[in-house]
Design an enzyme around this catalytic site. Sequence first.
Site, PDB file in Angstrom:
ATOM      1  N   ARG A   1       0.801  -1.274   0.190  1.00 41.89           N
ATOM      2  CA  ARG A   1       0.085   0.250  -0.061  1.00 41.89           C
ATOM      3  C   ARG A   1       0.867   1.253  -0.100  1.00 41.89           C
ATOM      4  O   ARG A   1       2.041   1.073   0.463  1.00 41.89           O
ATOM      5  CB  ARG A   1      -0.676   0.133   1.150  1.00 41.89           C
ATOM      6  CG  ARG A   1      -1.845  -1.166   1.290  1.00 41.89           C
ATOM      7  CD  ARG A   1      -2.618  -1.289   2.859  1.00 41.89           C
ATOM      8  NE  ARG A   1      -3.470  -2.269   2.813  1.00 41.89           N
ATOM      9  CZ  ARG A   1      -3.198  -3.244   3.410  1.00 41.89           C
ATOM     10  NH1 ARG A   1      -1.919  -3.348   3.893  1.00 41.89           N
ATOM     11  NH2 ARG A   1      -4.219  -4.384   3.650  1.00 41.89           N
TER      12      ARG A   1
ATOM     13  N   LYS B   1      -2.093  -2.575   7.994  1.00 43.98           N
ATOM     14  CA  LYS B   1      -3.267  -2.129   8.732  1.00 43.98           C
ATOM     15  C   LYS B   1      -3.198  -2.809  10.112  1.00 43.98           C
ATOM     16  O   LYS B   1      -2.988  -4.166  10.189  1.00 43.98           O
ATOM     17  CB  LYS B   1      -4.591  -2.442   8.039  1.00 43.98           C
ATOM     18  CG  LYS B   1      -4.679  -1.574   6.681  1.00 43.98           C
ATOM     19  CD  LYS B   1      -6.020  -1.925   6.095  1.00 43.98           C
ATOM     20  CE  LYS B   1      -6.093  -0.936   5.044  1.00 43.98           C
ATOM     21  NZ  LYS B   1      -7.626  -1.103   4.224  1.00 43.98           N
TER      22      LYS B   1
ATOM     23  N   HIS C   1      -3.023   2.075  -5.710  1.00 43.99           N
ATOM     24  CA  HIS C   1      -3.530   0.940  -5.550  1.00 43.99           C
ATOM     25  C   HIS C   1      -3.653   0.302  -6.787  1.00 43.99           C
ATOM     26  O   HIS C   1      -3.833  -1.090  -6.689  1.00 43.99           O
ATOM     27  CB  HIS C   1      -4.851   1.295  -5.079  1.00 43.99           C
ATOM     28  CG  HIS C   1      -5.058   0.405  -3.555  1.00 43.99           C
ATOM     29  ND1 HIS C   1      -4.328   0.681  -2.491  1.00 43.99           N
ATOM     30  CD2 HIS C   1      -6.002  -0.366  -3.184  1.00 43.99           C
ATOM     31  CE1 HIS C   1      -4.688  -0.090  -1.477  1.00 43.99           C
ATOM     32  NE2 HIS C   1      -5.551  -0.858  -2.099  1.00 43.99           N
TER      33      HIS C   1
ATOM     34  N   ARG D   1      -0.867  -2.009  -6.979  1.00 44.29           N
ATOM     35  CA  ARG D   1      -1.074  -3.258  -5.980  1.00 44.29           C
ATOM     36  C   ARG D   1      -1.963  -4.128  -6.504  1.00 44.29           C
ATOM     37  O   ARG D   1      -1.853  -5.508  -6.417  1.00 44.29           O
ATOM     38  CB  ARG D   1      -1.727  -2.501  -4.656  1.00 44.29           C
ATOM     39  CG  ARG D   1      -1.904  -3.666  -3.520  1.00 44.29           C
ATOM     40  CD  ARG D   1      -2.209  -3.029  -2.237  1.00 44.29           C
ATOM     41  NE  ARG D   1      -3.163  -3.737  -1.260  1.00 44.29           N
ATOM     42  CZ  ARG D   1      -2.647  -4.428  -0.314  1.00 44.29           C
ATOM     43  NH1 ARG D   1      -1.240  -4.595  -0.336  1.00 44.29           N
ATOM     44  NH2 ARG D   1      -3.250  -5.086   0.537  1.00 44.29           N
TER      45      ARG D   1
ATOM     46  N   TYR E   1      -9.092 -10.866  -6.661  1.00 43.88           N
ATOM     47  CA  TYR E   1      -8.212 -10.958  -7.912  1.00 43.88           C
ATOM     48  C   TYR E   1      -8.602 -12.183  -8.566  1.00 43.88           C
ATOM     49  O   TYR E   1      -8.181 -12.244  -9.816  1.00 43.88           O
ATOM     50  CB  TYR E   1      -6.851 -10.901  -7.417  1.00 43.88           C
ATOM     51  CG  TYR E   1      -6.407  -9.605  -6.607  1.00 43.88           C
ATOM     52  CD1 TYR E   1      -6.581  -8.346  -7.178  1.00 43.88           C
ATOM     53  CD2 TYR E   1      -6.485  -9.763  -5.233  1.00 43.88           C
ATOM     54  CE1 TYR E   1      -6.224  -7.251  -6.310  1.00 43.88           C
ATOM     55  CE2 TYR E   1      -6.567  -8.667  -4.301  1.00 43.88           C
ATOM     56  CZ  TYR E   1      -6.184  -7.294  -5.143  1.00 43.88           C
ATOM     57  OH  TYR E   1      -6.082  -6.083  -4.415  1.00 43.88           O
TER      58      TYR E   1
ATOM     59  N   HIS F   1      -3.663  -9.017   3.521  1.00 45.40           N
ATOM     60  CA  HIS F   1      -5.085  -9.178   3.979  1.00 45.40           C
ATOM     61  C   HIS F   1      -5.504 -10.089   5.130  1.00 45.40           C
ATOM     62  O   HIS F   1      -4.877 -11.144   5.238  1.00 45.40           O
ATOM     63  CB  HIS F   1      -5.659  -9.752   2.492  1.00 45.40           C
ATOM     64  CG  HIS F   1      -5.900  -8.848   1.576  1.00 45.40           C
ATOM     65  ND1 HIS F   1      -5.971  -9.292   0.201  1.00 45.40           N
ATOM     66  CD2 HIS F   1      -5.723  -7.563   1.449  1.00 45.40           C
ATOM     67  CE1 HIS F   1      -6.109  -8.240  -0.500  1.00 45.40           C
ATOM     68  NE2 HIS F   1      -5.968  -7.112   0.134  1.00 45.40           N
TER      69      HIS F   1
END
Length: 304
Positions: free
Chosen positions: A152, A176, A250, A253, A285, A276
């Site tokens: 990110r 995150k 993004h 990414r 994806y 994730h």
Amino acid sequence: MPITDAVEGYLAHLSRERGYSVNTVRAYRADLASLTDFLAAADVSVADEISLELLRDWLWQQSQRGLSKSTLARRAASARGLSAWLSRNDGHMTDAAARLRAPRGERHLPRVLTGSQIDTILSSLWQRAQAGDPNELRDLAVIEMLYASAMRVSELVGLDIDDVDLSRLTVRVMGKGSKERVVPFGVPAHQALVTYLTQARPALLAAGDGRAARAVFVAPRGGRLGPRSVYELVARLLEQIPGSGPAGPHSLRHTAATHLLDGGADLRAVQEMLGHASLGTTQIYTHVSLDRLKQSYQSAHPRA
């Protein structure tokens, strides 16, 4: 318990115990402020008076104001989180929002560049970097690292020198929820990064006051490179590239993740690389790859 106190307690829980980012907590605060205002207008000021019917009325009111399905879904999730937290911390309260549902959010597939489009962008950056300009060398390293590692943009600009292992071609990333992970990058990115670190970064740091001494990526005035600068860089690079969808970092990414799966990478390995929490997030994806397969089939198969 007053609703305002309940909301503040829940937000503190998200920040301190769950490790949510400042931006995520800010989003929860905005959602719950809307709920608090609605309940106040209904003359409800204490948490144990919240009911499923009131929550449904609130979401209906929000939908009538034209909020998107994705926003409604997020607000419902915020209310469910608050209600569940209150129920856990007060044995006398029921979880009023346990059955609260909102319209499913719209699903937007991410913008993904083709291999030739990525090659065009990177070739252009390599050519511009040959002159040795520190900013051009940095921009090349930034784009190579974004695509190579699928980081990110916030993770990229937050990198410190100690996070990079040039011998192992890996980088330690703080994602995150303050979750740390280690991701690999390839030989071209390694070459671009080494050139930037040895030939460009010292010159960029010399323009500052030393506060960015630990930062990997440095801005023209010597400070740590910010997310906005990276957004502007990627937007300039993508404005001439055909395709719809967001033209920000993004996209790189998304592109990296899709190219990994197209090349045969394991879905769980990609999940770990992207950071994730849920495999379901990574599975988007696979839909991108399937769409590409369908397009290729329809254009190439004689009986498509």
